[in-house]
Design a protein around this motif. Structure first.
Motif, short mmCIF file in Angstrom:
data_model
loop_
_atom_site.label_atom_id
_atom_site.label_comp_id
_atom_site.label_asym_id
_atom_site.label_seq_id
_atom_site.Cartn_x
_atom_site.Cartn_y
_atom_site.Cartn_z
N ARG A 6 0.84 -1.21 0.00
CA ARG A 6 0.00 0.00 0.00
C ARG A 6 0.87 1.25 0.00
NH1 ARG A 6 -2.47 3.62 -1.18
NH2 ARG A 6 -4.26 4.62 -0.16
N MET A 7 1.96 1.23 0.73
CA MET A 7 2.82 2.40 0.81
C MET A 7 3.44 2.72 -0.53
SD MET A 7 3.45 4.40 3.39
CE MET A 7 3.25 5.83 2.31
N ARG A 8 3.75 1.69 -1.29
CA ARG A 8 4.39 1.90 -2.59
C ARG A 8 3.44 2.48 -3.64
NH1 ARG A 8 8.17 -3.52 -2.28
NH2 ARG A 8 9.99 -2.45 -1.40
N GLU A 9 2.16 2.57 -3.32
CA GLU A 9 1.22 3.22 -4.22
C GLU A 9 1.35 4.74 -4.17
OE1 GLU A 9 -2.72 1.86 -3.41
OE2 GLU A 9 -2.17 -0.26 -3.51
N TYR A 10 1.98 5.26 -3.13
CA TYR A 10 2.21 6.70 -3.04
C TYR A 10 3.49 7.06 -3.80
CZ TYR A 10 -1.16 6.88 0.84
OH TYR A 10 -2.30 6.80 1.62
N ASP A 11 3.46 8.15 -4.55
CA ASP A 11 4.65 8.50 -5.34
C ASP A 11 5.83 8.93 -4.46
OD1 ASP A 11 3.72 10.97 -4.55
OD2 ASP A 11 3.29 11.70 -6.57
N TRP A 12 5.54 9.24 -3.19
CA TRP A 12 6.61 9.62 -2.25
C TRP A 12 6.90 8.50 -1.25
CZ3 TRP A 12 4.64 9.17 2.59
CH2 TRP A 12 3.24 9.26 2.72
N GLY A 13 6.27 7.32 -1.42
CA GLY A 13 6.24 6.32 -0.36
C GLY A 13 7.37 5.32 -0.32
N HIS A 14 8.35 5.40 -1.25
CA HIS A 14 9.40 4.37 -1.29
C HIS A 14 10.18 4.31 0.01
CE1 HIS A 14 12.57 1.80 -2.82
NE2 HIS A 14 13.46 2.67 -2.38
N ARG A 15 10.53 5.46 0.57
CA ARG A 15 11.33 5.47 1.80
C ARG A 15 10.58 4.80 2.95
NH1 ARG A 15 14.01 10.95 4.06
NH2 ARG A 15 14.87 10.83 1.96
N VAL A 16 9.30 5.10 3.08
CA VAL A 16 8.51 4.49 4.14
C VAL A 16 8.36 2.99 3.90
CG1 VAL A 16 6.27 4.45 5.28
CG2 VAL A 16 7.28 6.63 4.62
N ALA A 17 8.13 2.59 2.66
CA ALA A 17 7.99 1.17 2.34
C ALA A 17 9.24 0.39 2.76
CB ALA A 17 7.74 0.99 0.85
N GLU A 18 10.41 0.96 2.51
CA GLU A 18 11.66 0.30 2.89
C GLU A 18 11.80 0.22 4.41
OE1 GLU A 18 13.91 -1.30 0.85
OE2 GLU A 18 12.21 -1.01 -0.49
N ARG A 19 11.37 1.26 5.09
CA ARG A 19 11.38 1.23 6.56
C ARG A 19 10.50 0.10 7.08
NH1 ARG A 19 10.83 7.24 9.26
NH2 ARG A 19 13.06 7.76 9.22
N LEU A 20 9.30 0.00 6.55
CA LEU A 20 8.38 -1.05 6.99
C LEU A 20 8.94 -2.44 6.72
CD1 LEU A 20 4.99 0.44 5.72
CD2 LEU A 20 5.88 0.52 8.05
N LEU A 21 9.54 -2.60 5.56
CA LEU A 21 10.02 -3.91 5.13
C LEU A 21 11.22 -4.38 5.94
CD1 LEU A 21 9.58 -6.13 2.99
CD2 LEU A 21 11.17 -4.89 1.53
N ASN A 22 12.11 -3.42 6.30
CA ASN A 22 13.37 -3.78 6.96
C ASN A 22 13.44 -3.41 8.43
OD1 ASN A 22 14.66 -4.72 4.48
ND2 ASN A 22 14.62 -2.57 3.87
N GLY A 23 12.49 -2.63 8.91
CA GLY A 23 12.51 -2.22 10.31
C GLY A 23 13.66 -1.28 10.63
N ARG A 24 14.14 -0.57 9.64
CA ARG A 24 15.23 0.38 9.86
C ARG A 24 15.37 1.30 8.65
NH1 ARG A 24 19.23 -1.78 11.99
NH2 ARG A 24 18.55 -3.94 12.29
N ASP A 25 16.11 2.39 8.82
CA ASP A 25 16.43 3.25 7.69
C ASP A 25 17.51 2.61 6.83
OD1 ASP A 25 14.80 5.61 7.77
OD2 ASP A 25 15.85 6.20 9.60
N ALA A 26 17.51 2.94 5.54
CA ALA A 26 18.56 2.46 4.66
C ALA A 26 19.90 3.02 5.11
CB ALA A 26 18.27 2.87 3.23
N SER A 27 20.92 2.21 5.06
CA SER A 27 22.25 2.65 5.47
C SER A 27 22.90 3.50 4.38
CB SER A 27 23.12 1.45 5.80
OG SER A 27 23.20 0.59 4.69
#
Length: 229
Positions: free
Chosen positions: A208-229
């Motif tokens: 659902r998050m990836r449906e937002y054009d700005w949502g990639h960063r949040v989607a990665e947070r949800l998927l990995n439980g952390r910010d990208a290094s």
């Protein structure tokens, strides 16, 4: 029994899983610590679900304040993401709901502890998981009690200055401590605050998050439980 929920961030699937756990545990009162709708996949549904909770104390986080007072001092890339997320939340929510969220109190002082979003000093400055030089500054005069806060999305507890105990229940909707399960806390009748985790369908929230054009960063947070290094 008090359920303590911070940083839901529009993730109604995580919220529903936590509420089911809390109901089973016998929770009959709520402390809601801010950042309810912004930066998440289901802002409207999340707010509606939270409003069904009886005997709830609501606090304002920076996510609510930013609906009317967005930060102007962020780096350009981060600023684009933040402003797009805020605009999406403002577009989704009714204006009366935005007004109600902005008008919430920033702190709650209760017999068992002091509750705030980031720290007693600020809704965007929070305590680190390890002791730090600015701990006393962030306490802003609070002492000799348990301080419960969120904002960093890291679940931990530790001693603080001035005979305080610092407790972060973690984030219901967007954990950043490497564990993708929803994080929250339960205060039992004896006053003990228990840190808890609850599994939910992370993949559905990511999609659902990836449906937002700005949502990639949040989607990665949800998927990995952390910010990208």
């Amino acid at each position: 029994m008090l359920g303590v929920l911070y940083d839901v961030h529009g993730n109604v699937d995580a919220l529903d899983a936590v509420l089911a756990d809390a109901e089973e545990a016998g929770v009959d009162e709520w402390l809601l610590g801010g950042d309810y709708c912004t930066f998440g996949p289901w802002p409207v549904e999340t707010l509606a679900r939270l409003r069904e909770l009886e005997a709830a104390t609501w606090l304002r986080g920076n996510g609510e304040r930013w609906l009317a007072d967005p930060p102007l001092d962020l780096p350009a890339e981060q600023s684009r993401f933040v402003f797009a997320a805020i605009a999406a939340a403002n577009a989704a929510l009714e204006s009366r709901d935005v007004d109600a969220l902005i008008s919430l109190s920033a702190i709650a002082e209760r017999p068992e502890g002091f509750y705030c979003h980031g720290s007693p000093l600020s809704d965007v400055q929070s305590f680190a998981a390890e002791p730090a030089a600015d701990d006393e500054r962030l306490l802003a005069g609070v002492k000799e009690q348990q301080v419960v806060f969120g904002h960093s999305h890291l679940q931990f507890r530790r001693p603080g200055p001035n005979e305080t105990e610092l407790v972060n229940p973690g984030s219901v909707g967007m954990p950043l401590d490497g564990d993708t399960r929803a994080a929250w806390a339960l205060r039992r009748g004896d006053g003990e605050l228990e840190l808890r985790r609850t599994e939910y369908d992370v993949e559905r929230a990511v999609a659902r998050m990836r449906e937002y054009d700005w949502g990639h960063r949040v989607a990665e947070r949800l998927l990995n439980g952390r910010d990208a290094s």
